[in-house]
Design a protein around this motif. Structure first.
Motif, mmCIF file in Angstrom:
data_model
loop_
_atom_site.group_PDB
_atom_site.id
_atom_site.type_symbol
_atom_site.label_atom_id
_atom_site.label_comp_id
_atom_site.label_asym_id
_atom_site.label_seq_id
_atom_site.Cartn_x
_atom_site.Cartn_y
_atom_site.Cartn_z
ATOM 1 N N UNK A 71 -5.955 10.872 12.079
ATOM 2 C CA UNK A 71 -6.760 10.162 10.958
ATOM 3 C C UNK A 71 -5.845 9.153 10.138
ATOM 4 N N UNK A 72 -4.775 9.709 10.044
ATOM 5 C CA UNK A 72 -3.762 8.606 9.245
ATOM 6 C C UNK A 72 -3.238 7.508 10.424
ATOM 7 N N UNK A 73 -2.892 7.772 11.568
ATOM 8 C CA UNK A 73 -2.451 7.111 12.373
ATOM 9 C C UNK A 73 -3.321 6.256 13.112
ATOM 10 N N UNK A 74 -4.456 6.752 13.799
ATOM 11 C CA UNK A 74 -5.369 6.092 14.454
ATOM 12 C C UNK A 74 -6.562 5.259 13.703
ATOM 13 N N UNK A 94 -4.114 3.407 -1.803
ATOM 14 C CA UNK A 94 -5.173 4.069 -1.037
ATOM 15 C C UNK A 94 -4.551 4.996 0.205
ATOM 16 N N UNK A 95 -5.547 5.835 0.673
ATOM 17 C CA UNK A 95 -5.263 6.745 1.782
ATOM 18 C C UNK A 95 -5.971 5.914 2.953
ATOM 19 N N UNK A 96 -5.064 5.663 3.819
ATOM 20 C CA UNK A 96 -5.605 4.847 5.089
ATOM 21 C C UNK A 96 -6.735 5.704 5.769
ATOM 22 N N UNK A 97 -6.658 7.077 5.587
ATOM 23 C CA UNK A 97 -7.491 7.713 6.231
ATOM 24 C C UNK A 97 -8.916 7.929 5.726
ATOM 25 N N UNK A 140 1.017 -1.208 0.233
ATOM 26 C CA UNK A 140 0.104 0.040 -0.042
ATOM 27 C C UNK A 140 0.689 1.221 0.051
ATOM 28 N N UNK A 141 0.300 2.293 -0.747
ATOM 29 C CA UNK A 141 1.138 3.497 -0.703
ATOM 30 C C UNK A 141 -0.047 4.683 -0.869
ATOM 31 N N UNK A 142 0.360 6.078 -0.631
ATOM 32 C CA UNK A 142 -0.701 6.821 -0.837
ATOM 33 C C UNK A 142 -0.507 7.679 -2.020
ATOM 34 N N UNK A 172 -7.801 1.456 12.193
ATOM 35 C CA UNK A 172 -9.494 1.133 12.344
ATOM 36 C C UNK A 172 -9.984 0.753 10.889
ATOM 37 N N UNK A 173 -9.769 1.506 10.200
ATOM 38 C CA UNK A 173 -10.249 1.233 8.448
ATOM 39 C C UNK A 173 -9.737 0.261 8.297
#
Ligand code: NDP
Length: 242
Positions: A110-113, A58-61, A31-33, A117-118
């Motif tokens: 959003x990215x870290x936490x 994808x953006x993990x956030x 994965x990368x953004x 979750x996502x």
């Protein structure tokens, strides 16, 4: 085929983890953004390790983007699932709390936490159904100790540490382990602008760590030999925090 997903696998610690898991025989979902060129370089290196992989942007956030990418993968890989998840994607936006823009608080969280979750929620069900899984969350010394200038980052990493401990207890009976790895200073793009010569004076081992050293620890936690380790936060920091 055994599949492993590494978020933020295009560079730094994430790339080293991709290579370690490739060496262990996993097919790597990288994965990368934004940085497709570096993600492609990781894929080339994965292939040089004798394994294979694919890029997954994808953006993990972004919950929708995560769901879309992972649902699409599942449709294309009927009957298969991702048995190893490394939640590694992260950013830092340091500032004293007093001066911290709201966006720098929320993007780091959003990215870290939320990213944890996502991605984890999407992959957890199949790990439970198949009664095997490995989740390793890359956190930080900052999330254990708290570091001034990193209230946002400490909160994100501290949140993931607590979530690691809670989730580990939810899924332990299904042979899914959930652990966190907490690096100190590691040489990557993230630490490039830091004053290494000055900072290493505080580190008992006397140097910054290498991404490969973090990857070796992650590799052990992913292995069958680590089946009885779950809910742990393992530091790798050259003795910086005791
Ligand atoms: P880098 O800055 O070198 O790499 C960050 C990686 O995360 C890149 O692959 C980047 O992708 C990806 N990424 C960033 N934002 C997103 C997003 N929204 N969605 C998907 N991917 C994203 O970082 P490091 O390798 O140094 O850090 C890796 C992890 O280790 C982080 O969680 C960090 O907090 C943690 N850590 C690092 C330490 C260090 O000293 N380096 C110390 C302690 C913890 P792209 O290439 O597309 O931008």
């Amino acid at each position: 085929m055994k599949y492993a997903l590494v978020t933020g696998g295009s560079r730094g610690i994430g790339r080293a983890i991709c290579l370690k898991l490739a060496e262990m025989g996993y097919f790597i979902l990288i994965n990368y953004q934004t940085n497709e060129a570096e993600a492609n370089n990781t894929l080339v290196l994965v292939r040089q390790m004798g394994s294979d992989g694919e890029l997954m942007k994808f953006d993990v956030a972004n919950a929708e983007e995560v769901k879309q990418a992972l649902d699409q993968w599942s449709v294309q890989h009927k009957g298969e699932h991702v048995e190893v998840l490394i939640n590694n994607a992260g950013i830092r936006k340091d500032n004293l709390m007093l001066w911290m823009p709201g966006n720098d608080w929320s993007s780091v969280l959003n990215i870290g936490l939320n990213g944890f979750f996502h991605v984890t929620q999407q992959l957890l069900k199949n790990m439970l159904v198949s009664k095997y899984g490995r989740i390793v969350n890359i956190v930080s010394l900052s999330g254990i100790k708290g570091l001034p200038g990193q209230v946002n980052y400490s909160a994100a990493k501290g949140g993931v540490i607590a979530a690691t401990k809670a989730l580990a207890q939810e899924v332990a009976k299904k042979n899914v382990t959930v652990n966190a790895v907490a690096p100190g200073f590691i040489c990557t793009d993230m630490t490039q602008e830091l004053d290494e010569a000055e900072l290493k004076k505080q580190i008992p081992v006397g140097r910054f760590g290498k991404s490969e050293e973090v990857a070796d620890l992650v590799g052990f936690l992913v292995s069958k030999q680590a089946s009885y380790i779950t809910g742990e936060v393992i530091s790798i920091n050259g003795g910086l925090y005791t």
